[in-house]
Design an enzyme around this catalytic site. Structure first.
Site, PDB file in Angstrom:
ATOM      1  N   HIS A  94       0.813  -1.216   0.000  1.00  0.00           N
ATOM      2  CA  HIS A  94       0.000   0.000   0.000  1.00  0.00           C
ATOM      3  C   HIS A  94       0.845   1.264   0.000  1.00  0.00           C
ATOM      4  O   HIS A  94       0.364   2.338  -0.353  1.00  0.00           O
ATOM      5  CB  HIS A  94      -0.930   0.012   1.217  1.00  0.00           C
ATOM      6  CG  HIS A  94      -1.904  -1.114   1.221  1.00  0.00           C
ATOM      7  ND1 HIS A  94      -1.773  -2.214   2.040  1.00  0.00           N
ATOM      8  CD2 HIS A  94      -3.017  -1.340   0.473  1.00  0.00           C
ATOM      9  CE1 HIS A  94      -2.773  -3.047   1.810  1.00  0.00           C
ATOM     10  NE2 HIS A  94      -3.537  -2.547   0.869  1.00  0.00           N
ATOM     11  N   ASP A  95       2.097   1.127   0.420  1.00  0.00           N
ATOM     12  CA  ASP A  95       3.007   2.273   0.372  1.00  0.00           C
ATOM     13  C   ASP A  95       4.443   1.787   0.496  1.00  0.00           C
ATOM     14  O   ASP A  95       4.701   0.637   0.845  1.00  0.00           O
ATOM     15  CB  ASP A  95       2.677   3.313   1.456  1.00  0.00           C
ATOM     16  CG  ASP A  95       2.924   2.809   2.879  1.00  0.00           C
ATOM     17  OD1 ASP A  95       3.269   1.617   3.053  1.00  0.00           O
ATOM     18  OD2 ASP A  95       2.785   3.596   3.833  1.00  0.00           O
ATOM     19  N   HIS A 120       6.601   7.178   5.826  1.00  0.00           N
ATOM     20  CA  HIS A 120       5.694   6.676   4.797  1.00  0.00           C
ATOM     21  C   HIS A 120       5.538   7.719   3.692  1.00  0.00           C
ATOM     22  O   HIS A 120       5.649   8.919   3.943  1.00  0.00           O
ATOM     23  CB  HIS A 120       4.305   6.398   5.386  1.00  0.00           C
ATOM     24  CG  HIS A 120       4.272   5.326   6.419  1.00  0.00           C
ATOM     25  ND1 HIS A 120       3.823   4.051   6.167  1.00  0.00           N
ATOM     26  CD2 HIS A 120       4.613   5.337   7.731  1.00  0.00           C
ATOM     27  CE1 HIS A 120       3.895   3.320   7.269  1.00  0.00           C
ATOM     28  NE2 HIS A 120       4.376   4.078   8.236  1.00  0.00           N
ATOM     29  N   PHE A 121       5.206   7.245   2.486  1.00  0.00           N
ATOM     30  CA  PHE A 121       4.964   8.146   1.360  1.00  0.00           C
ATOM     31  C   PHE A 121       3.586   7.876   0.759  1.00  0.00           C
ATOM     32  O   PHE A 121       3.215   6.723   0.533  1.00  0.00           O
ATOM     33  CB  PHE A 121       6.041   7.963   0.287  1.00  0.00           C
ATOM     34  CG  PHE A 121       7.412   8.381   0.745  1.00  0.00           C
ATOM     35  CD1 PHE A 121       7.810   9.708   0.678  1.00  0.00           C
ATOM     36  CD2 PHE A 121       8.295   7.446   1.272  1.00  0.00           C
ATOM     37  CE1 PHE A 121       9.071  10.097   1.120  1.00  0.00           C
ATOM     38  CE2 PHE A 121       9.556   7.822   1.716  1.00  0.00           C
ATOM     39  CZ  PHE A 121       9.941   9.157   1.640  1.00  0.00           C
ATOM     40  N   HIS A 122       2.846   8.960   0.502  1.00  0.00           N
ATOM     41  CA  HIS A 122       1.512   8.866  -0.088  1.00  0.00           C
ATOM     42  C   HIS A 122       1.408   9.829  -1.264  1.00  0.00           C
ATOM     43  O   HIS A 122       1.824  10.989  -1.165  1.00  0.00           O
ATOM     44  CB  HIS A 122       0.436   9.208   0.946  1.00  0.00           C
ATOM     45  CG  HIS A 122       0.364   8.243   2.082  1.00  0.00           C
ATOM     46  ND1 HIS A 122      -0.505   7.174   2.104  1.00  0.00           N
ATOM     47  CD2 HIS A 122       1.064   8.178   3.242  1.00  0.00           C
ATOM     48  CE1 HIS A 122      -0.331   6.489   3.229  1.00  0.00           C
ATOM     49  NE2 HIS A 122       0.617   7.080   3.938  1.00  0.00           N
ATOM     50  N   GLN A 139       5.275  11.225   5.565  1.00  0.00           N
ATOM     51  CA  GLN A 139       4.808  11.209   6.951  1.00  0.00           C
ATOM     52  C   GLN A 139       5.854  10.533   7.832  1.00  0.00           C
ATOM     53  O   GLN A 139       6.115   9.341   7.692  1.00  0.00           O
ATOM     54  CB  GLN A 139       3.463  10.488   7.041  1.00  0.00           C
ATOM     55  CG  GLN A 139       2.375  11.188   6.240  1.00  0.00           C
ATOM     56  CD  GLN A 139       1.075  10.407   6.171  1.00  0.00           C
ATOM     57  OE1 GLN A 139       0.969   9.284   6.694  1.00  0.00           O
ATOM     58  NE2 GLN A 139       0.072  10.982   5.532  1.00  0.00           N
ATOM     59  N   THR A 208      -3.684   7.209   9.054  1.00  0.00           N
ATOM     60  CA  THR A 208      -4.544   7.345   7.879  1.00  0.00           C
ATOM     61  C   THR A 208      -4.833   6.019   7.186  1.00  0.00           C
ATOM     62  O   THR A 208      -5.466   5.998   6.133  1.00  0.00           O
ATOM     63  CB  THR A 208      -3.913   8.321   6.866  1.00  0.00           C
ATOM     64  OG1 THR A 208      -2.633   7.815   6.464  1.00  0.00           O
ATOM     65  CG2 THR A 208      -3.736   9.702   7.479  1.00  0.00           C
ATOM     66  N   ALA A 209      -4.371   4.924   7.754  1.00  0.00           N
ATOM     67  CA  ALA A 209      -4.652   3.586   7.223  1.00  0.00           C
ATOM     68  C   ALA A 209      -5.112   2.703   8.376  1.00  0.00           C
ATOM     69  O   ALA A 209      -4.824   2.995   9.546  1.00  0.00           O
ATOM     70  CB  ALA A 209      -3.414   2.993   6.555  1.00  0.00           C
TER      71      ALA A 209
END
Length: 271
Positions: A94-95, A120-122, A139, A208-209
């Site tokens: 997912h990331d 993390h990267f989104h 993040q 956020t997940a």
């Protein structure tokens, strides 16, 4: 042709011809595609331990607006002390995230010390600022000794390459060219990130997940950094097909206070 359009064209071609991992992945536990049975609006129904995703009142991300903040000069610039340390890159599907193996330094908020654990990267960004959604969000997740969490968020728009991601590009490429989901990245320096803490937003939210844990202190930088379209493309190529756009939809603010700090300037310089 805009850089955004070019990115989408490159992404489509790469998914058709070179994203080997997408051909073999089984259906994921959750998806970022709205309308899917396991999409964001249904996360809270997929598992009992994910119930907060649907029923929580302090969820992230949110819309950040300058005309709806509480100015708080007592917040001050971030008290952070990061250091270069061994790290590994992980592809969760997912990331893409940077997982620090040792002590990567810390951030102090309200006299509580939070250790930097991972990044993390989104893409696109999860938070919006004054109605604008950006091309990428990094993040930085921190944890205190008593398991409190704090996240520092950096928003990016297309422009010059980000120096932090530049150092990791060769490793990120390996995710889309193989079945690897973890790669040793050697020594990684979080100080390479473009963090300008002269102005930022602060609010209480959630991860956020799933499981969307609440009680997270969020600090979102006001100044937007830059990232190249190529760097964002590499991050998108690495993840599963249903997480190419791995940004959770905006969540209701629910009357939460959003605080804002900006370093004051005088004719003589910074105060």
């Amino acid at each position: 042709m805009s850089s955004s359009t070019l990115l989408h064209l490159l992404l489509l071609s790469s998914l058709l011809f070179s994203c080997l991992s997408c051909l073999t992945n089984v259906e994921d536990e959750f998806s970022y595609i709205e309308g899917n049975p396991n999409g964001p609006e249904n996360w809270g129904n997929l598992k009992p331990e994910w119930e907060t995703c649907g029923k929580g009142m302090e969820q992230s991300p949110i819309q950040l607006r300058d005309n709806r903040v509480i100015f708080d000069q007592t917040l001050g610039k971030l008290r952070r002390n990061y250091r270069a340390v061994d790290a590994r890159l992980r592809n969760s599907g997912h990331d893409v995230l940077v997982d620090f193996k040792g002590n990567a330094g810390s951030l102090s908020i309200n006299r509580v010390e939070y250790q930097l654990k991972r990044i993390h990267f989104h893409s696109p960004s999860e938070h919006e600022m004054n109605g604008e959604r950006f091309d990428l969000e990094a993040q930085l997740v921190h944890e205190s000794q008593d398991q409190k969490r704090a996240v520092v968020s950096i928003l990016f728009r297309f422009g010059r390459a980000d120096p932090f991601l530049s150092d990791l590009e060769d490793f990120i490429k390996q995710f889309s060219n193989s079945q690897k989901n973890e790669i040793n990245a050697g020594v990684v320096d979080p100080n390479q990130l473009q963090i300008d803490d002269s102005a930022y937003y602060r609010y209480m939210g959630s991860f956020t997940a799933p499981p969307c844990t609440e009680g997270i202190s969020w600090t979102v930088m006001r100044k937007v950094a830059t990232v190249s379209p190529r760097q964002v493309l590499l991050l998108k190529q690495a993840v599963n097909e249903n997480a190419i756009n791995n940004a959770r939809p905006l969540q209701p603010t629910n009357f939460r206070s959003v605080f804002y700090f900006e370093q004051l300037k005088s004719k003589l310089g910074v105060i």
